[in-house]
Design a protein around this motif. Structure first.
Motif, PDB file in Angstrom:
ATOM      1  N   GLU A 229     -17.534  23.358  10.630  1.00  0.00           N
ATOM      2  CA  GLU A 229     -17.669  22.158  11.112  1.00  0.00           C
ATOM      3  C   GLU A 229     -19.032  21.848  12.099  1.00  0.00           C
ATOM      4  OE1 GLU A 229     -14.316  20.900  13.065  1.00  0.00           O
ATOM      5  OE2 GLU A 229     -13.193  20.475  11.175  1.00  0.00           O
ATOM      6  N   ILE A 230     -19.202  23.034  12.933  1.00  0.00           N
ATOM      7  CA  ILE A 230     -20.450  22.871  13.753  1.00  0.00           C
ATOM      8  C   ILE A 230     -21.745  23.165  12.833  1.00  0.00           C
ATOM      9  CG2 ILE A 230     -21.584  24.171  15.429  1.00  0.00           C
ATOM     10  CD1 ILE A 230     -19.035  24.910  16.799  1.00  0.00           C
ATOM     11  N   VAL A 231     -21.558  23.940  11.921  1.00  0.00           N
ATOM     12  CA  VAL A 231     -22.906  24.233  11.144  1.00  0.00           C
ATOM     13  C   VAL A 231     -23.099  22.747  10.222  1.00  0.00           C
ATOM     14  CG1 VAL A 231     -23.737  25.105   9.266  1.00  0.00           C
ATOM     15  CG2 VAL A 231     -22.559  26.563  11.089  1.00  0.00           C
ATOM     16  N   ALA A 232     -22.169  22.160   9.839  1.00  0.00           N
ATOM     17  CA  ALA A 232     -22.168  20.895   8.960  1.00  0.00           C
ATOM     18  C   ALA A 232     -22.824  19.738   9.911  1.00  0.00           C
ATOM     19  CB  ALA A 232     -20.985  20.553   8.326  1.00  0.00           C
ATOM     20  N   GLY A 233     -22.144  19.758  11.287  1.00  0.00           N
ATOM     21  CA  GLY A 233     -22.876  18.763  12.144  1.00  0.00           C
ATOM     22  C   GLY A 233     -24.104  18.813  12.513  1.00  0.00           C
ATOM     23  N   ILE A 234     -24.592  20.068  12.716  1.00  0.00           N
ATOM     24  CA  ILE A 234     -26.085  20.633  12.881  1.00  0.00           C
ATOM     25  C   ILE A 234     -26.815  19.883  11.635  1.00  0.00           C
ATOM     26  CG2 ILE A 234     -27.743  22.228  13.252  1.00  0.00           C
ATOM     27  CD1 ILE A 234     -25.567  23.921  14.678  1.00  0.00           C
ATOM     28  N   ALA A 235     -26.373  20.140  10.607  1.00  0.00           N
ATOM     29  CA  ALA A 235     -27.145  19.830   9.252  1.00  0.00           C
ATOM     30  C   ALA A 235     -27.161  18.269   9.174  1.00  0.00           C
ATOM     31  CB  ALA A 235     -26.362  20.260   8.113  1.00  0.00           C
ATOM     32  N   LEU A 236     -25.997  17.679   9.623  1.00  0.00           N
ATOM     33  CA  LEU A 236     -25.908  16.149   9.612  1.00  0.00           C
ATOM     34  C   LEU A 236     -26.830  15.501  10.661  1.00  0.00           C
ATOM     35  CD1 LEU A 236     -24.680  13.618   8.443  1.00  0.00           C
ATOM     36  CD2 LEU A 236     -23.016  13.583  10.021  1.00  0.00           C
ATOM     37  N   ALA A 237     -26.759  16.120  11.766  1.00  0.00           N
ATOM     38  CA  ALA A 237     -27.741  15.485  12.930  1.00  0.00           C
ATOM     39  C   ALA A 237     -29.173  15.766  12.479  1.00  0.00           C
ATOM     40  CB  ALA A 237     -27.440  16.279  14.236  1.00  0.00           C
ATOM     41  N   ASP A 238     -29.551  16.663  12.112  1.00  0.00           N
ATOM     42  CA  ASP A 238     -31.068  16.843  11.210  1.00  0.00           C
ATOM     43  C   ASP A 238     -31.279  15.864  10.447  1.00  0.00           C
ATOM     44  OD1 ASP A 238     -33.333  18.799  11.607  1.00  0.00           O
ATOM     45  OD2 ASP A 238     -33.018  18.907   9.465  1.00  0.00           O
ATOM     46  N   ARG A 239     -30.424  15.626   9.528  1.00  0.00           N
ATOM     47  CA  ARG A 239     -30.695  14.645   8.413  1.00  0.00           C
ATOM     48  C   ARG A 239     -30.885  13.461   9.157  1.00  0.00           C
ATOM     49  NH1 ARG A 239     -28.924  15.289   2.876  1.00  0.00           N
ATOM     50  NH2 ARG A 239     -28.598  17.495   2.466  1.00  0.00           N
ATOM     51  N   GLU A 240     -30.014  12.963   9.947  1.00  0.00           N
ATOM     52  CA  GLU A 240     -30.114  11.675  10.804  1.00  0.00           C
ATOM     53  C   GLU A 240     -31.178  11.424  11.695  1.00  0.00           C
ATOM     54  OE1 GLU A 240     -26.355  11.376  12.973  1.00  0.00           O
ATOM     55  OE2 GLU A 240     -25.293  10.450  11.078  1.00  0.00           O
ATOM     56  N   ARG A 241     -31.630  12.768  12.144  1.00  0.00           N
ATOM     57  CA  ARG A 241     -33.112  12.629  12.971  1.00  0.00           C
ATOM     58  C   ARG A 241     -34.036  12.216  12.278  1.00  0.00           C
ATOM     59  NH1 ARG A 241     -36.908  15.724  12.732  1.00  0.00           N
ATOM     60  NH2 ARG A 241     -35.757  17.188  11.542  1.00  0.00           N
ATOM     61  N   ARG A 242     -34.235  12.678  10.923  1.00  0.00           N
ATOM     62  CA  ARG A 242     -35.204  12.562  10.079  1.00  0.00           C
ATOM     63  C   ARG A 242     -35.239  11.060   9.668  1.00  0.00           C
ATOM     64  NH1 ARG A 242     -33.841  15.985   6.703  1.00  0.00           N
ATOM     65  NH2 ARG A 242     -34.675  17.602   7.606  1.00  0.00           N
ATOM     66  N   ALA A 243     -34.012  10.406   9.170  1.00  0.00           N
ATOM     67  CA  ALA A 243     -33.634   9.264   8.613  1.00  0.00           C
ATOM     68  C   ALA A 243     -34.112   8.237   9.906  1.00  0.00           C
ATOM     69  CB  ALA A 243     -32.440   9.048   8.351  1.00  0.00           C
ATOM     70  N   GLN A 244     -33.970   8.429  11.201  1.00  0.00           N
ATOM     71  CA  GLN A 244     -34.135   7.489  12.330  1.00  0.00           C
ATOM     72  C   GLN A 244     -35.561   7.425  12.685  1.00  0.00           C
ATOM     73  OE1 GLN A 244     -31.979   9.316  15.720  1.00  0.00           O
ATOM     74  NE2 GLN A 244     -30.045   8.305  15.040  1.00  0.00           N
ATOM     75  N   ALA A 245     -36.409   8.632  12.266  1.00  0.00           N
ATOM     76  CA  ALA A 245     -37.858   8.773  12.557  1.00  0.00           C
ATOM     77  C   ALA A 245     -38.479   7.764  11.418  1.00  0.00           C
ATOM     78  CB  ALA A 245     -38.349   9.998  12.256  1.00  0.00           C
ATOM     79  N   VAL A 246     -37.991   7.937  10.170  1.00  0.00           N
ATOM     80  CA  VAL A 246     -38.726   7.022   9.090  1.00  0.00           C
ATOM     81  C   VAL A 246     -38.050   5.437   9.509  1.00  0.00           C
ATOM     82  CG1 VAL A 246     -38.523   6.327   6.575  1.00  0.00           C
ATOM     83  CG2 VAL A 246     -38.380   8.729   7.435  1.00  0.00           C
ATOM     84  N   CYS A 247     -37.007   5.216   9.702  1.00  0.00           N
ATOM     85  CA  CYS A 247     -36.539   3.982   9.953  1.00  0.00           C
ATOM     86  C   CYS A 247     -37.100   3.230  11.240  1.00  0.00           C
ATOM     87  CB  CYS A 247     -34.921   3.682  10.095  1.00  0.00           C
ATOM     88  SG  CYS A 247     -34.074   3.881   8.857  1.00  0.00           S
ATOM     89  N   ARG A 248     -37.617   3.982  12.233  1.00  0.00           N
ATOM     90  CA  ARG A 248     -38.338   3.821  13.314  1.00  0.00           C
ATOM     91  C   ARG A 248     -39.779   3.088  13.076  1.00  0.00           C
ATOM     92  NH1 ARG A 248     -38.654   8.078  15.885  1.00  0.00           N
ATOM     93  NH2 ARG A 248     -36.513   8.008  16.474  1.00  0.00           N
ATOM     94  N   VAL A 249     -40.409   3.457  12.116  1.00  0.00           N
ATOM     95  CA  VAL A 249     -41.721   3.274  11.711  1.00  0.00           C
ATOM     96  C   VAL A 249     -41.309   1.906  10.884  1.00  0.00           C
ATOM     97  CG1 VAL A 249     -43.856   3.641  10.179  1.00  0.00           C
ATOM     98  CG2 VAL A 249     -42.541   5.512  11.541  1.00  0.00           C
ATOM     99  N   LEU A 250     -40.348   1.861  10.085  1.00  0.00           N
ATOM    100  CA  LEU A 250     -40.078   0.736   9.269  1.00  0.00           C
ATOM    101  C   LEU A 250     -39.835  -0.371  10.144  1.00  0.00           C
ATOM    102  CD1 LEU A 250     -39.278  -1.056   6.797  1.00  0.00           C
ATOM    103  CD2 LEU A 250     -36.862  -0.029   7.006  1.00  0.00           C
ATOM    104  N   ASP A 251     -38.991  -0.328  11.296  1.00  0.00           N
ATOM    105  CA  ASP A 251     -38.785  -1.436  12.320  1.00  0.00           C
ATOM    106  C   ASP A 251     -40.134  -1.836  12.840  1.00  0.00           C
ATOM    107  OD1 ASP A 251     -36.222  -0.999  11.636  1.00  0.00           O
ATOM    108  OD2 ASP A 251     -35.765   0.249  13.558  1.00  0.00           O
ATOM    109  N   GLU A 252     -40.973  -0.708  13.163  1.00  0.00           N
ATOM    110  CA  GLU A 252     -42.341  -1.539  13.884  1.00  0.00           C
ATOM    111  C   GLU A 252     -43.022  -2.557  12.750  1.00  0.00           C
ATOM    112  OE1 GLU A 252     -44.232   2.117  15.032  1.00  0.00           O
ATOM    113  OE2 GLU A 252     -43.057   2.551  16.500  1.00  0.00           O
TER     114      GLU A 252
END
Length: 447
Positions: free
Chosen positions: A52-75
């Protein structure tokens, strides 16, 4: 052989002893089986938690990437919104109330009587122009046009294509390793520091492949420091399998999302039924505007004769020092704010109104009385009454005009939020499946 009482008693004792030994052995075996089962269940729980920890790390990494993309979109969407609102404010069918309190606070910090008069005249001109436009304005049509413009700007984002993934698959694991910190903290709290080191070692092995000899040496080192080497080898195997699984899933997702386009459905065209306030008071407001202009003419004479300190109510706070003065021998030092810098919530005026505030008709009546008073120039020792009269009429004029021009924008803003939300959700779903190379290229297309 005759069974004597002594023999029977001895036989019974022997049978009882054997039975007791058998029961004790059975209990011991059962206790060992229970302990073994508990250890196996605990080991399974630990393996499950590490996975579960490994899966959580992978999900957090995906969400970090998605947040970075959406931050540019929001601007980008924020800029589009600002541009649309600027166009809306210039639409001849749209009216926008004047923030007279903000302007009043700005005037209090000017310190130049000529600038005060100039800015007030510009404000009155703007208010008179706004009053003329009220009868011909149609804010509903203006808002519908603005909403259509905003939706069109969002439609221009549809069709943006996701590029090819990174050819270097190992970079995906490096990104996961970068996100390992929070997972290691969780592992340390739940499973201990040694187990967290095992997880870190498994990540390091996958990120930086080493020779078989080095891996065997590391395995022996772990077995030497840990009491249950077999158990922890199973845990490490589970972590390795989980790492391989998330890495494979990330690579496959990046391959599948390549070439997909940003797609979303916008809400139906915005329809608006808002209208202005009670425009029937516009004629009365024109009467008040004329009286305020007459009062302003006297106001300008007062300032020309008495300077900037005569431009504001004598009973107000303009020019007052809001702070402390410290005396040091023959010198003093002021440690408060600059006079006039304190923001007010309304206009300061020395004229008392009727209970509940003066109505528009009452204000016009009183302004006529004030304007009938003569100003004697520099010989007038009661010039503050003319200053108070102007600010009294000015505030009523601006407030009443603001009530007429007020438009309920809540449904319009909800529509814009709905448009942005649909675009953002679609972008988020795509970005969750991208790798870093795809995400950077995709976000660059919003700029």
């Amino acid at each position: 052989m005759e069974m004597t009482p002594e023999l029977m008693e001895s036989f019974a004792a022997a049978m009882g002893g054997a039975l007791a030994q058998g029961m004790a052995k059975h209990d011991e075996e059962k206790r060992e089986r229970d302990e073994e089962r508990e250890r196996a269940e605990e080991a399974a729980r630990e393996r499950e938690r590490l996975v579960e920890i490994v899966a959580g790390i992978a999900l957090a990494d995906r969400e970090r990437r998605a947040q970075a993309v959406c931050r540019v979109l929001d601007e980008a969407r924020s800029k589009a919104y600002d541009d649309m609102m600027n166009e809306l404010s210039c639409d001849p069918e749209m009216v926008k109330p004047i923030n007279y309190v903000e302007r009043y606070n700005a005037l209090r910090s000017v310190g130049d009587s000529r600038v005060v008069v100039q800015k007030l005249e510009l404000t009155l001109d703007q208010a008179d122009t706004l009053l003329k436009r009220v009868s011909a304005s149609n804010p509903a049509c203006a808002l519908e046009r603005a909403a259509a413009t905003y939706a069109k700007s969002a439609t221009g984002l549809a069709g943006i294509e996701v590029g090819r993934p990174d050819d270097d698959v190992s970079s995906e694991l490096i990104d996961l390793q970068r996100s390992l910190g929070d997972g290691l903290v969780a592992a340390s709290r739940e499973l201990g520091d040694e187990m967290a080191q095992l997880v870190r070692g498994a990540f390091d092995e996958r990120a930086i492949p080493s020779s078989e000899v080095v891996e065997q040496a590391a395995e022996r080192e772990r077995a030497r420091h840990l009491e249950d080497g077999e158990r922890n080898r199973e845990l490490i195997d589970a972590v390795r399998s989980a790492i391989d699984a998330v890495l494979k899933s990330a690579v496959e997702d990046a391959e599948r999302v390549a070439g997909e386009e940003l797609a979303f459905h916008l809400p139906d065209a915005y329809t608006c039924d808002v209208s202005l306030g009670d425009v029937s008071s516009a004629e009365k407001l024109r009467e008040l505007a004329r009286e305020v202009r007459r009062s302003f003419a006297t106001f300008k004479e007062v300032i020309a004769d008495n300077g900037v300190f005569a431009a504001f109510a004598g009973t107000g706070s303009f020019g007052n020092c809001q702070g402390d003065i410290w005396f040091w021998d023959d010198e003093c030092e002021y440690t408060g704010g600059r006079p006039g810098s304190r923001r007010l919530e309304g206009i300061e005026c020395g004229i008392e109104e009727d209970q509940g505030g003066d109505s528009l008709e009452r204000c016009i009546e009183r302004m006529r009385e004030f304007n009938a008073r003569e100003y004697w120039g520099m010989l007038d020792d009661d010039f503050p009454q003319h200053v108070d009269a102007f600010w009294y009429g000015f505030e009523h004029y601006m407030r009443e005009l603001g009530e007429v021009c007020r438009v309920d924008m809540r449904s319009f803003k909800r529509y814009c939020i709905d448009v942005d939300g649909r675009v953002r959700n679609a972008c988020w779903e795509l970005a969750l499946r991208m790798d870093d190379v795809q995400a950077r290229e995709f976000a660059r297309k919003f700029e």
